[in-house]
Design an enzyme around this catalytic site. Structure first.
Site, PDB file in Angstrom:
ATOM      1  N   SER A 248       0.801  -1.225   0.000  1.00  0.00           N
ATOM      2  CA  SER A 248       0.000   0.000   0.000  1.00  0.00           C
ATOM      3  C   SER A 248       0.835   1.276   0.000  1.00  0.00           C
ATOM      4  CB  SER A 248      -0.952   0.021   1.204  1.00  0.00           C
ATOM      5  OG  SER A 248      -0.254   0.089   2.416  1.00  0.00           O
TER       6      SER A 248
ATOM      7  N   LYS B 176      -6.583   5.253   8.057  1.00  0.00           N
ATOM      8  CA  LYS B 176      -5.474   6.018   7.476  1.00  0.00           C
ATOM      9  C   LYS B 176      -5.843   7.496   7.321  1.00  0.00           C
ATOM     10  CE  LYS B 176      -3.368   2.159   4.962  1.00  0.00           C
ATOM     11  NZ  LYS B 176      -3.092   1.571   3.631  1.00  0.00           N
TER      12      LYS B 176
END
Length: 224
Positions: free
Chosen positions: A109, A152
């Site tokens: 990611s 996030k």
């Protein structure tokens, strides 16, 4: 260890971006990703990666499997994308990518953040210090969805980021009402680079002036 109380800086820096990671259920954190590019003889550049585990062993029932870190694989994918999509030649530089802070990093990611940091380092153009980004990067330059996106985004907001870039496939309608941070969905690496670099001065002081490449073992010759 994860630093959930980390605050981002205001000044744009060359080769430094804010990546995003998760380290537990619904717990996100901002991670520094640093890159340095030193010119090398044409086609002879090497890649150095520090701050992550190179390999890990998984075993059970008398059988052991060793696999290369997925984060290191992401760095290698990034070199292909930059060469094919962004008109830069990584093989003409000695490249050093560092993940400071001792955060266990596994998974793809961070691909778009790594690519943006390396592009910044190779071109000398500074990245917005208040921008965070996450997304897996395909070798064709597309941004793929990642996990833990809500955690996030919250980590980016708490760290003082004003904008966060996420894969379009992770977009949720509820993000339009998120206060305090602008959430931008992207499809391709070039969009991330444009968002990270176009709004800041290219004369900003580099975040890393020099590095001792002898302290890191080269993982590969870029021309191989």
């Amino acid at each position: 260890y994860p630093r959930p109380d980390k605050k981002v800086g205001n000044e744009p820096q060359v080769g430094v971006v804010n990546g995003l990671a998760v380290y537990g259920p619904n717990l996100g954190t901002v991670i520094d990703i640093e890159a340095v590019a030193n010119p090398a003889m044409k086609g002879t550049g090497q890649l150095y990666v520090t701050g992550i585990v190179d390999e890990e062993e998984m075993g059970g029932s008398g059988r052991t499997i060793r696999r290369k870190s997925m984060a290191r694989g992401s760095v290698e994918n990034v070199l292909t994308v930059l060469r094919n999509e962004c008109s830069v030649e990584p093989r003409d530089f000695d490249l050093h990518v560092n993940f400071p802070g001792g955060i266990p990093l596994d998974g793809p990611s961070a691909g778009v953040a790594i690519a943006t940091a390396l592009y910044s380092a190779m071109t000398g153009k500074a990245c917005d210090g208040r921008l965070a980004l996450t997304g897996e990067l395909s070798i064709r330059g597309y941004i793929k969805p990642v996990g833990g996106i809500v955690a996030k985004i919250e980590a980016a907001k708490q760290a003082g980021c004003t904008r966060v870039l996420i894969p379009r496939d992770n977009w949720q309608q509820s993000f339009t009402d998120n206060k305090g941070i602008e959430i931008i969905a992207i499809d391709r690496l070039q969009e991330a680079i444009d968002q990270a670099i176009q709004l800041v001065s290219t004369k900003a002081t580099p975040g890393i002036v020099s590095t001792d490449l002898l302290a890191a073992s080269p993982s590969a010759t870029l021309g191989s």
